[in-house]
Scaffold this motif. Structure first.
Motif, PDB file in Angstrom:
ATOM      1  N   GLY A   1      -2.631   7.757   4.160  1.00  0.00           N
ATOM      2  CA  GLY A   1      -2.660   7.748   5.612  1.00  0.00           C
ATOM      3  C   GLY A   1      -1.904   8.947   6.147  1.00  0.00           C
ATOM      4  O   GLY A   1      -2.429  10.045   6.215  1.00  0.00           O
ATOM      5  N   SER A   2      -0.636   8.764   6.498  1.00  0.00           N
ATOM      6  CA  SER A   2       0.148   9.869   7.040  1.00  0.00           C
ATOM      7  C   SER A   2       1.526   9.906   6.397  1.00  0.00           C
ATOM      8  O   SER A   2       2.027   8.900   5.906  1.00  0.00           O
ATOM      9  N   ASP A   3       2.127  11.101   6.421  1.00  0.00           N
ATOM     10  CA  ASP A   3       3.472  11.221   5.866  1.00  0.00           C
ATOM     11  C   ASP A   3       4.479  10.469   6.734  1.00  0.00           C
ATOM     12  O   ASP A   3       5.488   9.973   6.233  1.00  0.00           O
ATOM     13  N   ARG A   4       4.191  10.329   8.036  1.00  0.00           N
ATOM     14  CA  ARG A   4       5.095   9.595   8.921  1.00  0.00           C
ATOM     15  C   ARG A   4       5.188   8.124   8.514  1.00  0.00           C
ATOM     16  O   ARG A   4       6.266   7.548   8.452  1.00  0.00           O
ATOM     17  N   ALA A   5       4.026   7.518   8.214  1.00  0.00           N
ATOM     18  CA  ALA A   5       4.012   6.108   7.806  1.00  0.00           C
ATOM     19  C   ALA A   5       4.712   5.924   6.467  1.00  0.00           C
ATOM     20  O   ALA A   5       5.460   4.960   6.271  1.00  0.00           O
ATOM     21  N   LEU A   6       4.492   6.848   5.537  1.00  0.00           N
ATOM     22  CA  LEU A   6       5.124   6.750   4.224  1.00  0.00           C
ATOM     23  C   LEU A   6       6.637   6.944   4.347  1.00  0.00           C
ATOM     24  O   LEU A   6       7.416   6.223   3.711  1.00  0.00           O
ATOM     25  N   ASN A   7       7.066   7.879   5.156  1.00  0.00           N
ATOM     26  CA  ASN A   7       8.488   8.110   5.366  1.00  0.00           C
ATOM     27  C   ASN A   7       9.142   6.904   6.026  1.00  0.00           C
ATOM     28  O   ASN A   7      10.256   6.509   5.664  1.00  0.00           O
ATOM     29  N   LYS A   8       8.444   6.273   6.964  1.00  0.00           N
ATOM     30  CA  LYS A   8       8.982   5.083   7.630  1.00  0.00           C
ATOM     31  C   LYS A   8       9.156   3.947   6.627  1.00  0.00           C
ATOM     32  O   LYS A   8      10.135   3.210   6.682  1.00  0.00           O
ATOM     33  N   PHE A   9       8.212   3.816   5.699  1.00  0.00           N
ATOM     34  CA  PHE A   9       8.326   2.784   4.664  1.00  0.00           C
ATOM     35  C   PHE A   9       9.592   2.989   3.837  1.00  0.00           C
ATOM     36  O   PHE A   9      10.333   2.049   3.547  1.00  0.00           O
TER      37      PHE A   9
ATOM     38  N   VAL B   1       7.627  13.502   0.333  1.00  0.00           N
ATOM     39  CA  VAL B   1       6.826  12.557   1.110  1.00  0.00           C
ATOM     40  C   VAL B   1       5.611  13.265   1.707  1.00  0.00           C
ATOM     41  O   VAL B   1       4.486  12.755   1.652  1.00  0.00           O
ATOM     42  N   THR B   2       5.823  14.458   2.247  1.00  0.00           N
ATOM     43  CA  THR B   2       4.710  15.216   2.832  1.00  0.00           C
ATOM     44  C   THR B   2       3.681  15.575   1.779  1.00  0.00           C
ATOM     45  O   THR B   2       2.472  15.444   1.997  1.00  0.00           O
ATOM     46  N   GLY B   3       4.142  16.029   0.618  1.00  0.00           N
ATOM     47  CA  GLY B   3       3.228  16.391  -0.457  1.00  0.00           C
ATOM     48  C   GLY B   3       2.443  15.205  -0.977  1.00  0.00           C
ATOM     49  O   GLY B   3       1.227  15.295  -1.221  1.00  0.00           O
ATOM     50  N   ILE B   4       3.112  14.057  -1.140  1.00  0.00           N
ATOM     51  CA  ILE B   4       2.423  12.859  -1.609  1.00  0.00           C
ATOM     52  C   ILE B   4       1.381  12.414  -0.601  1.00  0.00           C
ATOM     53  O   ILE B   4       0.240  12.093  -0.955  1.00  0.00           O
ATOM     54  N   ALA B   5       1.744  12.394   0.685  1.00  0.00           N
ATOM     55  CA  ALA B   5       0.797  11.981   1.723  1.00  0.00           C
ATOM     56  C   ALA B   5      -0.400  12.924   1.789  1.00  0.00           C
ATOM     57  O   ALA B   5      -1.520  12.505   2.088  1.00  0.00           O
ATOM     58  N   ARG B   6      -0.178  14.198   1.494  1.00  0.00           N
ATOM     59  CA  ARG B   6      -1.270  15.173   1.511  1.00  0.00           C
ATOM     60  C   ARG B   6      -2.191  15.004   0.310  1.00  0.00           C
ATOM     61  O   ARG B   6      -3.414  15.132   0.432  1.00  0.00           O
ATOM     62  N   GLU B   7      -1.636  14.695  -0.865  1.00  0.00           N
ATOM     63  CA  GLU B   7      -2.436  14.658  -2.086  1.00  0.00           C
ATOM     64  C   GLU B   7      -3.015  13.289  -2.420  1.00  0.00           C
ATOM     65  O   GLU B   7      -4.056  13.198  -3.063  1.00  0.00           O
ATOM     66  N   VAL B   8      -2.322  12.215  -2.029  1.00  0.00           N
ATOM     67  CA  VAL B   8      -2.815  10.864  -2.317  1.00  0.00           C
ATOM     68  C   VAL B   8      -3.545  10.376  -1.068  1.00  0.00           C
ATOM     69  O   VAL B   8      -2.927   9.966  -0.087  1.00  0.00           O
TER      70      VAL B   8
ATOM     71  N   GLN C   1       0.829  -1.211   0.000  1.00  0.00           N
ATOM     72  CA  GLN C   1       0.000   0.000   0.000  1.00  0.00           C
ATOM     73  C   GLN C   1       0.862   1.259   0.000  1.00  0.00           C
ATOM     74  O   GLN C   1       0.572   2.226  -0.704  1.00  0.00           O
ATOM     75  N   HIS C   2       1.938   1.232   0.777  1.00  0.00           N
ATOM     76  CA  HIS C   2       2.848   2.385   0.791  1.00  0.00           C
ATOM     77  C   HIS C   2       3.555   2.547  -0.556  1.00  0.00           C
ATOM     78  O   HIS C   2       3.706   3.671  -1.051  1.00  0.00           O
ATOM     79  N   ALA C   3       3.980   1.426  -1.143  1.00  0.00           N
ATOM     80  CA  ALA C   3       4.648   1.495  -2.449  1.00  0.00           C
ATOM     81  C   ALA C   3       3.706   2.051  -3.507  1.00  0.00           C
ATOM     82  O   ALA C   3       4.098   2.884  -4.338  1.00  0.00           O
ATOM     83  N   LYS C   4       2.451   1.618  -3.489  1.00  0.00           N
ATOM     84  CA  LYS C   4       1.466   2.104  -4.456  1.00  0.00           C
ATOM     85  C   LYS C   4       1.201   3.597  -4.234  1.00  0.00           C
ATOM     86  O   LYS C   4       1.030   4.354  -5.196  1.00  0.00           O
ATOM     87  N   THR C   5       1.184   4.017  -2.985  1.00  0.00           N
ATOM     88  CA  THR C   5       1.021   5.441  -2.672  1.00  0.00           C
ATOM     89  C   THR C   5       2.176   6.251  -3.241  1.00  0.00           C
ATOM     90  O   THR C   5       1.981   7.281  -3.883  1.00  0.00           O
ATOM     91  N   TYR C   6       3.389   5.765  -2.996  1.00  0.00           N
ATOM     92  CA  TYR C   6       4.583   6.495  -3.421  1.00  0.00           C
ATOM     93  C   TYR C   6       4.649   6.600  -4.940  1.00  0.00           C
ATOM     94  O   TYR C   6       4.900   7.685  -5.486  1.00  0.00           O
ATOM     95  N   VAL C   7       4.406   5.486  -5.643  1.00  0.00           N
ATOM     96  CA  VAL C   7       4.446   5.499  -7.108  1.00  0.00           C
ATOM     97  C   VAL C   7       3.352   6.404  -7.665  1.00  0.00           C
ATOM     98  O   VAL C   7       3.592   7.195  -8.585  1.00  0.00           O
ATOM     99  N   THR C   8       2.150   6.309  -7.110  1.00  0.00           N
ATOM    100  CA  THR C   8       1.051   7.188  -7.548  1.00  0.00           C
ATOM    101  C   THR C   8       1.419   8.647  -7.344  1.00  0.00           C
ATOM    102  O   THR C   8       1.203   9.489  -8.219  1.00  0.00           O
ATOM    103  N   GLY C   9       2.011   8.952  -6.198  1.00  0.00           N
ATOM    104  CA  GLY C   9       2.399  10.333  -5.911  1.00  0.00           C
ATOM    105  C   GLY C   9       3.482  10.849  -6.835  1.00  0.00           C
ATOM    106  O   GLY C   9       3.418  11.984  -7.312  1.00  0.00           O
TER     107      GLY C   9
END
Length: 198
Positions: free
Chosen positions: A54-62, A43-50, A26-34
């Motif tokens: 969930g959260s930029d913290r979770a995406l950054n941790k991934f 990371v913050t911008g992707i988490a805000r727009e996609v 799910q995080h990988a799909k978020t990142y690629v989509t972003g």
């Protein structure tokens, strides 16, 4: 910009990859989509727009902390590309081995240092990647890379040379990924650019 409410369809193959857990997928799909569709590629911008992010913290941790096998993921990506005519390896294709300096400002980045940049004609601060790139008349995409690091003056261990990193990539492409071809060398930034004509 309107929020992105679902993952792009190009991320669907990630659901079939064995190298990622469900949450990592799910995080990988978020990142690629972003990276493909968000106006901000941070990371913050992707988490805000996609929105599924969930959260930029979770995406950054991934991206920075999760334990997943990037080589296995890359092999699965390349296998998936061979399932489609427009990205399948062609007998007329080439594999180019070269290196590139990515300019950076952070002093604590892994492998960062002063490297001669051929496009700038002078040393710059950045990271130096040795990479393999596939290209033919219909498509182009990266195959594999290694980060080149200079040994510190006080280090006894000698870091791998660019040639050694290039040889590692060639071995991986031939033995682990199964890219067909014969490698030869022509001039380039490595002192040589390895090519494989299929």
């Amino acid at each position: 910009m309107l929020p992105i409410t679902d993952f792009l369809s190009c991320t669907d193959p990630l659901d079939e990859f064995d190298s990622l857990s469900y949450h990592q997928t799910q995080h990988a799909k978020t990142y690629v989509t972003g990276l493909a569709a968000a106006s901000s590629k941070t990371v913050t911008g992707i988490a805000r727009e996609v929105l599924p992010a969930g959260s930029d913290r979770a995406l950054n941790k991934f991206i920075t902390e999760y334990n997943w096998d990037e080589d296995k993921l890359n092999h699965e990506r390349l296998e998936e590309l061979q399932n489609h005519g427009e990205t399948r390896w062609s007998k007329d294709g080439y594999i180019v081995i070269d290196d590139s300096v990515l300019q950076r400002t952070g002093k604590e980045l892994p492998g960062a240092g002063s490297f001669y940049d051929h496009s700038e004609g002078k040393p710059v601060w950045g990271q130096n990647l040795v990479y393999a790139f596939y290209t033919d008349h219909k498509t182009s995409y990266p195959l594999a890379f290694r980060q080149y690091e200079k040994a510190d003056d006080d280090e006894e261990d000698v870091e791998a040379t660019k040639y050694e990193l290039a040889q590692e990539i060639i071995t991986e492409l031939e033995e682990e990924i199964g890219v067909p071809g014969v490698v030869s060398v022509t001039s380039g930034h490595l002192g040589g650019t390895s090519r494989s004509n299929h």
